[in-house]
Design a protein around this motif. Structure first.
Motif, short mmCIF file in Angstrom:
data_model
loop_
_atom_site.label_atom_id
_atom_site.label_comp_id
_atom_site.label_asym_id
_atom_site.label_seq_id
_atom_site.Cartn_x
_atom_site.Cartn_y
_atom_site.Cartn_z
N VAL A 98 5.19 14.53 -10.83
CA VAL A 98 5.92 14.67 -12.08
C VAL A 98 5.03 15.26 -13.17
O VAL A 98 5.45 16.10 -13.95
CB VAL A 98 6.51 13.31 -12.52
CG1 VAL A 98 6.99 13.34 -13.95
CG2 VAL A 98 7.64 12.92 -11.61
N ASN A 99 3.79 14.83 -13.21
CA ASN A 99 2.89 15.27 -14.27
C ASN A 99 2.02 16.46 -13.87
O ASN A 99 1.07 16.78 -14.56
CB ASN A 99 2.01 14.10 -14.70
CG ASN A 99 2.83 13.02 -15.37
OD1 ASN A 99 3.63 13.31 -16.25
ND2 ASN A 99 2.67 11.80 -14.93
N ASP A 100 2.35 17.10 -12.76
CA ASP A 100 1.66 18.31 -12.30
C ASP A 100 0.17 18.07 -12.12
O ASP A 100 -0.66 18.85 -12.58
CB ASP A 100 1.92 19.47 -13.25
CG ASP A 100 1.56 20.82 -12.64
OD1 ASP A 100 1.61 20.92 -11.39
OD2 ASP A 100 1.23 21.75 -13.39
N LEU A 101 -0.18 16.96 -11.48
CA LEU A 101 -1.58 16.63 -11.26
C LEU A 101 -1.94 16.75 -9.78
O LEU A 101 -2.79 16.04 -9.28
CB LEU A 101 -1.87 15.21 -11.73
CG LEU A 101 -1.70 14.95 -13.21
CD1 LEU A 101 -1.91 13.49 -13.52
CD2 LEU A 101 -2.67 15.79 -14.01
N GLU A 139 1.85 6.58 -7.00
CA GLU A 139 0.81 7.51 -7.45
C GLU A 139 1.17 8.95 -7.12
O GLU A 139 0.95 9.86 -7.93
CB GLU A 139 -0.52 7.13 -6.82
CG GLU A 139 -1.09 5.84 -7.37
CD GLU A 139 -2.33 5.38 -6.63
OE1 GLU A 139 -2.74 6.04 -5.65
OE2 GLU A 139 -2.89 4.34 -7.03
N ASN A 140 1.74 9.19 -5.94
CA ASN A 140 2.13 10.55 -5.57
C ASN A 140 3.25 11.06 -6.48
O ASN A 140 3.24 12.23 -6.88
CB ASN A 140 2.56 10.61 -4.11
CG ASN A 140 1.40 10.49 -3.16
OD1 ASN A 140 0.25 10.74 -3.54
ND2 ASN A 140 1.67 10.07 -1.94
N ALA A 147 0.83 -1.20 0.00
CA ALA A 147 0.00 0.00 0.00
C ALA A 147 0.87 1.25 0.00
O ALA A 147 0.57 2.23 -0.70
CB ALA A 147 -0.93 -0.01 1.20
N ARG A 148 1.96 1.25 0.78
CA ARG A 148 2.86 2.41 0.80
C ARG A 148 3.55 2.61 -0.54
O ARG A 148 3.69 3.74 -1.03
CB ARG A 148 3.90 2.24 1.90
CG ARG A 148 3.39 2.53 3.28
CD ARG A 148 4.55 2.62 4.26
NE ARG A 148 5.40 1.44 4.16
CZ ARG A 148 5.48 0.48 5.06
NH1 ARG A 148 4.77 0.56 6.15
NH2 ARG A 148 6.27 -0.55 4.88
N ILE A 149 3.97 1.51 -1.17
CA ILE A 149 4.67 1.63 -2.45
C ILE A 149 3.72 2.12 -3.54
O ILE A 149 4.08 2.98 -4.34
CB ILE A 149 5.31 0.28 -2.83
CG1 ILE A 149 6.46 -0.03 -1.87
CG2 ILE A 149 5.81 0.29 -4.26
CD1 ILE A 149 7.02 -1.42 -2.02
#
Length: 186
Positions: A117-120, A111-112, A104-106
């Protein structure tokens, strides 16, 4: 100096495209292997196990006396679980699972990083009630040529009468010629 800078920026670009996925997959595989070893050595809290029951419809099935070790994982309501044991009993397969916080942490870190990186990033709405800025740039048609000439030739063909004349060559393809039937062997 320019070559070194271009190689550096190209390396960063390639890492953003593919590298972090490879690194995160490697880290996840190592964590899964380590967790599986802990499960094989029975280094887990038995009170943390949950049961998942699935109906099984097999002919001539027999109940199992004991649980057996099984590998695998399942995601329920966004939480990752690893299978520890399974047993067939009363027409149901009973799986005992343990929460996998490492996975879950990975997954959360992956996702974070992707969002960063993609400015989301999720931006909080300001107190003035303004909507947060969109994270994508709309495609602009400023430099696209607009074609306004339309042709509806297909509709003109619908209004033409259907040609009912048939040629002899068209009909000859469908006419079967008489042939000698095959001989019967006894």
């Amino acid at each position: 100096m320019r070559i070194i800078a271009s190689i550096f920026f190209l390396t960063i670009l390639l890492f953003n495209w593919f590298g972090y996925r490879v690194v995160m997959d490697y880290v996840q595989q190592k964590a899964d292997t380590h967790f599986e070893q802990k499960l094989d050595n029975k280094e887990y809290d038995a009170s943390a196990l949950i049961e998942v029951r699935a109906p099984v419809s097999l002919p001539y099935q027999t109940d199992w006396k004991e649980f057996e070790r099984v590998s695998g994982d399942i995601t329920i309501n966004g939480m990752h679980y690893k299978y520890v044991e399974r047993k067939l009993e009363g027409g149901e397969m009973i799986y005992k699972c343990i929460p996998d916080e490492g996975k879950a942490r990975i997954v959360n870190a992956r996702e974070n990083f992707f969002k960063l990186v993609n400015d989301l990033q999720n931006q909080q709405q300001q107190k003035s009630g303004k909507q947060p800025a969109t994270s994508y740039k709309a495609f602009s048609f400023d430099y696209c040529e607009q074609l306004s000439q339309w042709s509806l030739d297909a509709l003109d063909k619908l209004h033409q009468p259907f040609n009912h004349t048939f040629s002899a060559t068209t009909l000859s393809a469908f006419i079967l010629k008489a042939e000698q039937p095959p001989e019967v062997t006894a």
